[in-house]
Write a protein that holds these residues in place. Structure first.
Motif, PDB file in Angstrom:
ATOM      1  N   ASP A   1       0.800  -1.218   0.000  1.00  0.00           N
ATOM      2  CA  ASP A   1       0.000   0.000   0.000  1.00  0.00           C
ATOM      3  C   ASP A   1       0.836   1.274   0.000  1.00  0.00           C
ATOM      4  OD1 ASP A   1      -2.438  -1.091  -0.188  1.00  0.00           O
ATOM      5  OD2 ASP A   1      -2.962  -0.950   1.932  1.00  0.00           O
TER       6      ASP A   1
ATOM      7  N   GLY B   1       4.391   1.340  -0.225  1.00  0.00           N
ATOM      8  CA  GLY B   1       5.695   1.230  -0.861  1.00  0.00           C
ATOM      9  C   GLY B   1       6.754   0.753   0.113  1.00  0.00           C
ATOM     10  N   TYR B   2       7.704   0.012  -0.404  1.00  0.00           N
ATOM     11  CA  TYR B   2       8.742  -0.555   0.451  1.00  0.00           C
ATOM     12  C   TYR B   2       9.551   0.530   1.152  1.00  0.00           C
ATOM     13  CZ  TYR B   2      13.185  -2.825   1.632  1.00  0.00           C
ATOM     14  OH  TYR B   2      14.299  -3.267   2.284  1.00  0.00           O
TER      15      TYR B   2
ATOM     16  N   LYS C   1      -0.009  -6.976  -5.931  1.00  0.00           N
ATOM     17  CA  LYS C   1       0.204  -5.529  -5.950  1.00  0.00           C
ATOM     18  C   LYS C   1       1.663  -5.232  -5.622  1.00  0.00           C
ATOM     19  CE  LYS C   1      -2.030  -1.319  -4.351  1.00  0.00           C
ATOM     20  NZ  LYS C   1      -2.971  -0.774  -3.351  1.00  0.00           N
TER      21      LYS C   1
ATOM     22  N   ASN D   1       3.845  -6.221  -8.474  1.00  0.00           N
ATOM     23  CA  ASN D   1       3.753  -5.242  -9.546  1.00  0.00           C
ATOM     24  C   ASN D   1       4.572  -3.997  -9.239  1.00  0.00           C
ATOM     25  OD1 ASN D   1       2.426  -4.376 -12.073  1.00  0.00           O
ATOM     26  ND2 ASN D   1       1.639  -2.750 -10.731  1.00  0.00           N
TER      27      ASN D   1
ATOM     28  N   MET E   1       8.588  -2.997 -11.332  1.00  0.00           N
ATOM     29  CA  MET E   1       8.787  -1.782 -12.131  1.00  0.00           C
ATOM     30  C   MET E   1      10.074  -1.038 -11.768  1.00  0.00           C
ATOM     31  SD  MET E   1       6.580  -0.691 -14.450  1.00  0.00           S
ATOM     32  CE  MET E   1       5.463  -1.840 -15.253  1.00  0.00           C
ATOM     33  N   GLN E   2      10.658  -1.362 -10.625  1.00  0.00           N
ATOM     34  CA  GLN E   2      11.808  -0.579 -10.188  1.00  0.00           C
ATOM     35  C   GLN E   2      13.126  -1.242 -10.543  1.00  0.00           C
ATOM     36  OE1 GLN E   2      11.807   1.487  -6.667  1.00  0.00           O
ATOM     37  NE2 GLN E   2       9.850   2.432  -7.174  1.00  0.00           N
ATOM     38  N   LYS E   3      13.990  -0.431 -11.149  1.00  0.00           N
ATOM     39  CA  LYS E   3      15.262  -0.939 -11.641  1.00  0.00           C
ATOM     40  C   LYS E   3      16.123  -1.488 -10.505  1.00  0.00           C
ATOM     41  CE  LYS E   3      17.340   1.460 -15.182  1.00  0.00           C
ATOM     42  NZ  LYS E   3      17.991   2.703 -15.593  1.00  0.00           N
TER      43      LYS E   3
ATOM     44  N   LYS F   1      -2.755  -9.044 -18.376  1.00  0.00           N
ATOM     45  CA  LYS F   1      -2.008  -8.159 -17.477  1.00  0.00           C
ATOM     46  C   LYS F   1      -2.801  -6.898 -17.186  1.00  0.00           C
ATOM     47  CE  LYS F   1       2.489  -8.588 -17.406  1.00  0.00           C
ATOM     48  NZ  LYS F   1       3.930  -8.547 -17.780  1.00  0.00           N
ATOM     49  N   GLY F   2      -3.382  -6.328 -18.229  1.00  0.00           N
ATOM     50  CA  GLY F   2      -4.177  -5.113 -18.047  1.00  0.00           C
ATOM     51  C   GLY F   2      -5.335  -5.339 -17.102  1.00  0.00           C
ATOM     52  N   ALA F   3      -6.015  -6.454 -17.295  1.00  0.00           N
ATOM     53  CA  ALA F   3      -7.152  -6.746 -16.429  1.00  0.00           C
ATOM     54  C   ALA F   3      -6.694  -6.923 -14.984  1.00  0.00           C
ATOM     55  CB  ALA F   3      -7.849  -8.011 -16.913  1.00  0.00           C
TER      56      ALA F   3
ATOM     57  N   ILE G   1      -3.969  -5.726 -13.563  1.00  0.00           N
ATOM     58  CA  ILE G   1      -3.534  -4.428 -13.022  1.00  0.00           C
ATOM     59  C   ILE G   1      -4.745  -3.642 -12.534  1.00  0.00           C
ATOM     60  CG2 ILE G   1      -2.634  -2.146 -13.675  1.00  0.00           C
ATOM     61  CD1 ILE G   1      -0.345  -3.880 -13.501  1.00  0.00           C
ATOM     62  N   GLN G   2      -5.746  -3.623 -13.345  1.00  0.00           N
ATOM     63  CA  GLN G   2      -6.928  -2.848 -12.953  1.00  0.00           C
ATOM     64  C   GLN G   2      -7.614  -3.468 -11.740  1.00  0.00           C
ATOM     65  OE1 GLN G   2      -9.105  -0.701 -16.201  1.00  0.00           O
ATOM     66  NE2 GLN G   2      -8.249  -2.345 -17.449  1.00  0.00           N
TER      67      GLN G   2
ATOM     68  N   ILE H   1      -6.099  -5.310  -9.287  1.00  0.00           N
ATOM     69  CA  ILE H   1      -5.353  -5.116  -8.043  1.00  0.00           C
ATOM     70  C   ILE H   1      -5.346  -3.653  -7.616  1.00  0.00           C
ATOM     71  CG2 ILE H   1      -3.890  -7.141  -8.370  1.00  0.00           C
ATOM     72  CD1 ILE H   1      -1.684  -5.467  -9.308  1.00  0.00           C
ATOM     73  N   ALA H   2      -5.546  -2.752  -8.581  1.00  0.00           N
ATOM     74  CA  ALA H   2      -5.617  -1.336  -8.202  1.00  0.00           C
ATOM     75  C   ALA H   2      -6.898  -1.062  -7.405  1.00  0.00           C
ATOM     76  CB  ALA H   2      -5.557  -0.446  -9.440  1.00  0.00           C
TER      77      ALA H   2
END
Lengths: 195, 195, 195, 195
Positions: A29, A31-32, A109, A112, A116-118, A163-165, A167-168, A170-171
């Motif tokens: 929720d 962020g780490y 979540k 995801n 995304m983070q390098k 993936k789109g579904a 993402i939506q 889990i958001a």
DNA sequence: CATGAATGAGATTTCATTCAT
DNA sequence: GATGAATGAAATCTCATTCAT
């Protein structure tokens, strides 16, 4: 009299589970990097010190959560490793994909947000790639067997859709009409393959 | 002799742009909370102090970046606010969606990472919702006008497809075959509407 | 059936000895402040709790070790407290000094590391001074009786020689040729007093 | 106007020196592990944060102090690296040894406390060995050239004497009669070599 | 006698922000 | 406009000690 080994073991396991569960929710929720160990401990109702009895560091706690998660995923995604999918199994796979997400949307979540983070974690990157390859391989073979003219493109289309579904979902797990979407996708492919 | 007002102004603007650009990239790749002001300044080749000449705080720098981004989005997504889409405009919209992302994938990567977090910024949440509504509204009307039996489901299907493709693209802009995907989606809808 | 009192007592004594021995080694090698109670317990194969059954605190454990050590020292260094040394007794004293060190170099290593620190323990300071005085007194009288022109200087010379040799020995007990050094010093004084 | 580069450089150098000096004294008196960064900062009249502007960690601060110290030592101990010592140079070496210690007894006290601990620092171990070898080599050749029957034993005797005297001096710089001891040792060798 | 889960004070370290120049 | 020295609050982590069992 000291506690028995069993008692200690069960205390330990419960606490570890509690900490992981609490941390997972906060990481997902807020962020780490925005979640302090203090906050985790407070929310779990324990002391900072205890957390460090069970986890070497905040990073290792994350790793531990991710590891559990990865184990779960493999169980679900590649049950027999044969890499062959019938049409019915394909529909089942779609169902299952949503079900797995629905079982633990917080896990996904977090996954995801990390993926995304390098810089965050190499673990994630590795497993992410492995997982993709595993799923992609099966899919590719399936679309080829269904006589699609462009199996790779078909796969990208399918994975985007899924993936789109996800993402939506889990958001906003509460407002996204997951069942409907699931059926829509299945119907779509049933129609497609009928022709 | 001292700098003219013009010179100063242009120096200001260049520096502001430089700082934003640098910060944007770091925020997107390493996360907002994991990016220190020090790191931004160093990478931009300026001092921390100067950064604070132009931005009140780290948070305000993020807001500023997000604001730019929001402005851009509105320009692109809702040009005339009439909410009516012809079929050709729909294909154009798909094209445009990918093009906009391709123009600045980092922006969208940042957007994606922020939008997932409960606590980070209210602005983002607001705009995110507004944006969704705006796009969704137009889409909904379009699918209705195309005589789809289930415009809402159609919309979810479409937005999943688009979002999934975009997510995959921004995760790996160099390896994702964006053009192919774009055409695949357009062809898909052309086929669908032809019937 | 329960343990007899004797059995309990001997268990107690063994454990206490084990803890002291383990702690001594760690304190000497890694330093008092750098040695955690955890580490001592682990290395001794017991629990932290048990350690606190026998010792009030980490500091009291150190004190206890140091006390043993002091007791030992007095026994060796001032057997009859008469303060009179014959020439033969002097050679014997040299021998004995090295022997005592060799018996428990770790003790002396610890002693050496503690004695250098201003804040660690007053106990040590006290005993250190007492010990010095005791030995110095005896030595002083001896050198006077041997008709040295400068007994105080002679004493410093002697104590430097002894201390230096001991320091080198405890730093590397395995490679320092202790026997040779012992004989060298004895020969040196035999030669000196012959004249 | 910003500070000039010179100004900043001099501020930096002064502060670094201040921090090192303060830390050195505390480390030597109270021990490395017993000295908190807080304590150093407070005694130096600065904030903890500033210390970390100049030193990466507490350990690196220690290393930095030790490095300075090592540099100093090499300058003094092996000026021309030729490894040949005349008799006069030998007396001069004794004088110099005490003088160097007297110049900065705190440095040597720290060195002494570190060199005894197994775990603290490899740096120290390395330099310690190098230094010993360098000095020992020169000494060995000297005693051989002086026709000693047992140059190695002679060397141990000499190094014990010197080390012991130094240890006693750094333990109590104010009360130890350093000049007297120095002369005593020199006289001792003058007498020895005369024969 | 014995365990180790649990705590909390304090240690090390980071970092957004200020400010003298 | 520009610098980076300086701060202090907060983050991560350690560890002596307590206590239920």
């Amino acid at each position: 009299m000291p506690r028995t080994l069993e008692q200690n073991k069960s205390i330990r396991e419960e606490k570890i589970e509690l900490i992981k569960e609490t941390a997972l929710n906060l990481f997902a929720d807020e962020g780490y990097h925005n979640t302090s160990v203090q906050k985790i401990a407070k929310q779990a109702g324990i002391s900072k010190g205890l957390l460090y009895n069970y986890f070497e560091s905040k990073e290792q706690l994350l790793e531990s959560i991710v590891n559990d998660f990865i184990t779960d995923m493999y169980v679900h995604f590649d049950p027999n490793h044969d890499g062959v999918l019938s049409e019915d199994e394909f529909y089942y796979f779609i169902e299952k994909s949503f079900d797995i997400i629905a079982e633990n949307p917080v896990h996904w979540k977090l996954y995801n947000s990390l993926v995304m983070q390098k810089t965050v974690l190499e673990i994630i990157q590795d497993i992410s790639i492995k997982l993709s390859k595993s799923v992609f391989g099966v899919m590719f073979n399936f679309f080829k067997s269904e006589r699609c003219t462009d199996p790779e493109g078909e796969m990208l289309f399918f994975s985007s859709l899924l993936k789109g579904a996800i993402i939506q979902y889990i958001a906003a797990p509460d407002s996204f009409p997951m069942e409907m979407m699931k059926n829509k996708i299945i119907d779509f492919y049933k129609n497609k393959f009928k022709i």
